[in-house]
Design a protein around this motif. Structure first.
Motif, PDB file in Angstrom:
ATOM      1  N   TYR A   9       0.881  -1.170   0.035  1.00  0.00           N
ATOM      2  CA  TYR A   9      -0.245  -0.161   0.174  1.00  0.00           C
ATOM      3  C   TYR A   9       0.698   1.299   0.017  1.00  0.00           C
ATOM      4  CZ  TYR A   9      -3.226   3.514   1.586  1.00  0.00           C
ATOM      5  OH  TYR A   9      -3.855   4.892   1.519  1.00  0.00           O
ATOM      6  N   ASN A  10       1.961   1.212   0.654  1.00  0.00           N
ATOM      7  CA  ASN A  10       2.725   2.478   0.842  1.00  0.00           C
ATOM      8  C   ASN A  10       3.499   2.602  -0.458  1.00  0.00           C
ATOM      9  OD1 ASN A  10       1.978   3.159   3.567  1.00  0.00           O
ATOM     10  ND2 ASN A  10       3.898   2.265   4.524  1.00  0.00           N
ATOM     11  N   MET A  11       3.827   1.653  -1.176  1.00  0.00           N
ATOM     12  CA  MET A  11       4.387   1.783  -2.365  1.00  0.00           C
ATOM     13  C   MET A  11       3.860   2.180  -3.486  1.00  0.00           C
ATOM     14  SD  MET A  11       6.887  -1.578  -2.348  1.00  0.00           S
ATOM     15  CE  MET A  11       8.187  -1.173  -3.430  1.00  0.00           C
ATOM     16  N   THR A  12       2.530   1.968  -3.380  1.00  0.00           N
ATOM     17  CA  THR A  12       1.481   2.464  -4.391  1.00  0.00           C
ATOM     18  C   THR A  12       1.172   3.762  -4.080  1.00  0.00           C
ATOM     19  OG1 THR A  12       0.390   0.097  -4.281  1.00  0.00           O
ATOM     20  CG2 THR A  12      -0.923   1.967  -5.272  1.00  0.00           C
ATOM     21  N   VAL A  13       0.893   4.161  -3.008  1.00  0.00           N
ATOM     22  CA  VAL A  13       0.437   5.589  -2.564  1.00  0.00           C
ATOM     23  C   VAL A  13       1.696   6.446  -2.519  1.00  0.00           C
ATOM     24  CG1 VAL A  13      -0.608   6.969  -0.818  1.00  0.00           C
ATOM     25  CG2 VAL A  13      -1.484   4.733  -1.380  1.00  0.00           C
ATOM     26  N   SER A  14       2.727   6.210  -1.938  1.00  0.00           N
ATOM     27  CA  SER A  14       4.009   6.823  -1.657  1.00  0.00           C
ATOM     28  C   SER A  14       4.835   7.447  -2.905  1.00  0.00           C
ATOM     29  CB  SER A  14       4.981   6.369  -0.675  1.00  0.00           C
ATOM     30  OG  SER A  14       5.953   7.255  -0.706  1.00  0.00           O
ATOM     31  N   GLU A  66      11.213   4.962   3.075  1.00  0.00           N
ATOM     32  CA  GLU A  66      12.144   4.160   3.418  1.00  0.00           C
ATOM     33  C   GLU A  66      12.085   3.767   4.710  1.00  0.00           C
ATOM     34  OE1 GLU A  66      15.788   3.977   1.526  1.00  0.00           O
ATOM     35  OE2 GLU A  66      14.910   4.505  -0.600  1.00  0.00           O
ATOM     36  N   ALA A  67      12.060   4.983   5.454  1.00  0.00           N
ATOM     37  CA  ALA A  67      11.857   4.880   7.061  1.00  0.00           C
ATOM     38  C   ALA A  67      10.612   4.219   7.399  1.00  0.00           C
ATOM     39  CB  ALA A  67      12.129   6.191   7.768  1.00  0.00           C
ATOM     40  N   SER A  68       9.847   4.572   6.842  1.00  0.00           N
ATOM     41  CA  SER A  68       8.174   3.881   7.210  1.00  0.00           C
ATOM     42  C   SER A  68       8.239   2.455   6.826  1.00  0.00           C
ATOM     43  CB  SER A  68       7.267   4.628   6.491  1.00  0.00           C
ATOM     44  OG  SER A  68       5.811   3.947   6.800  1.00  0.00           O
ATOM     45  N   LEU A  69       8.957   2.200   5.723  1.00  0.00           N
ATOM     46  CA  LEU A  69       9.004   0.703   5.479  1.00  0.00           C
ATOM     47  C   LEU A  69      10.029  -0.140   6.677  1.00  0.00           C
ATOM     48  CD1 LEU A  69       9.412   0.563   1.517  1.00  0.00           C
ATOM     49  CD2 LEU A  69       7.230  -0.159   2.816  1.00  0.00           C
ATOM     50  N   ASP A  70      10.930   0.445   6.776  1.00  0.00           N
ATOM     51  CA  ASP A  70      12.121  -0.011   7.919  1.00  0.00           C
ATOM     52  C   ASP A  70      11.207  -0.287   9.026  1.00  0.00           C
ATOM     53  OD1 ASP A  70      14.024  -0.298   5.727  1.00  0.00           O
ATOM     54  OD2 ASP A  70      15.073   1.484   6.591  1.00  0.00           O
ATOM     55  N   GLU A  71      10.549   0.640   9.584  1.00  0.00           N
ATOM     56  CA  GLU A  71       9.939   0.610  10.798  1.00  0.00           C
ATOM     57  C   GLU A  71       8.824  -0.517  10.810  1.00  0.00           C
ATOM     58  OE1 GLU A  71       8.684   0.941  14.514  1.00  0.00           O
ATOM     59  OE2 GLU A  71      10.663   1.787  13.690  1.00  0.00           O
TER      60      GLU A  71
END
Length: 160
Positions: free
Chosen positions: A64-69, A76-81
Motif C-alpha cells: 500500500y505504501n509503495m502504491t501511494v507514496s 524508506e524509514a516507514s518501510l523499515d519501521e
C-alpha cells in the motif's frame, strides 16, 4: 472356617481396590498427557497462523505504501519501521511458543511423576491391606486356639 474365608476375601478385595485405583490414575494421567501434547501441537499451528498473518499484514502495508507514496527518505524509514515491528511481533510469537512448549513438557513430566507416585502408593496400600488381613486371620486363629485350650473360670449362673 467361614470367618477366615471372609477375612481372606475382605483382604483380597482391599488389595484389588488399591490395584484398580492405581490403574485408574495411570489411565487418567495418560489421557491428560495426550491432551497436553494435542494442545501443544494446536498452539504450534496457531503460532504459525499468527506469524503468517503478521507477515501478510506487513506485506500489505508495504504494498500500500509503495502504491501511494512518491518515495523519499521518510517512505524508506516507514518501510523499515514496519519491518522491524513485524520482526518484533514474530519474535514475541516464537517466545510465546517456546514458553508454551516448556510448560507442556513440565506438565507431562509432572503427570508421569504422579503416575509413579500413584503406583508406589498403591503398592504400599496393597501391602498394608495384605498385612492387616493376614494379621486378622492370625489373631482369629490364635483367639480360637486359646479359647479351645483353656476353660473359663467364669461360669454364668442361669436361672435361680
Amino acid at each position: 472356617m467361614v470367618v477366615e474365608s471372609l477375612l481372606g476375601a475382605s483382604t483380597a478385595l482391599s488389595v484389588l481396590g488399591a490395584y484398580f485405583g492405581y490403574k485408574s490414575q495411570k489411565y487418567q494421567n495418560k489421557a491428560q498427557q495426550e491432551q497436553a501434547r494435542i494442545n501443544f501441537e494446536n498452539s504450534i499451528l496457531a503460532t504459525a497462523e499468527e506469524q503468517n498473518a503478521i507477515l501478510q499484514n506487513e506485506a500489505d502495508i508495504r504494498n500500500y505504501n509503495m502504491t501511494v507514496s512518491a518515495g523519499g527518505e521518510s517512505f524508506e524509514a516507514s518501510l523499515d519501521e514496519n519491518q522491524r515491528t513485524a520482526g518484533r511481533d514474530i519474535s514475541a510469537s516464537q517466545t510465546s511458543l517456546a514458553l508454551n512448549q516448556d510448560a507442556t513438557k513440565r506438565t507431562i513430566r509432572s503427570l508421569r511423576d504422579s503416575t509413579r507416585m500413584a503406583r508406589t502408593a498403591s503398592l504400599i496400600q496393597m501391602g498394608g491391606a495384605a498385612l492387616e488381613g493376614s494379621g486378622s486371620i492370625y489373631a482369629y486363629r490364635e483367639n480360637k486356639r486359646l479359647l479351645a485350650s483353656k476353660s473359663s473360670k467364669f461360669t454364668p449362673k442361669v436361672g435361680n
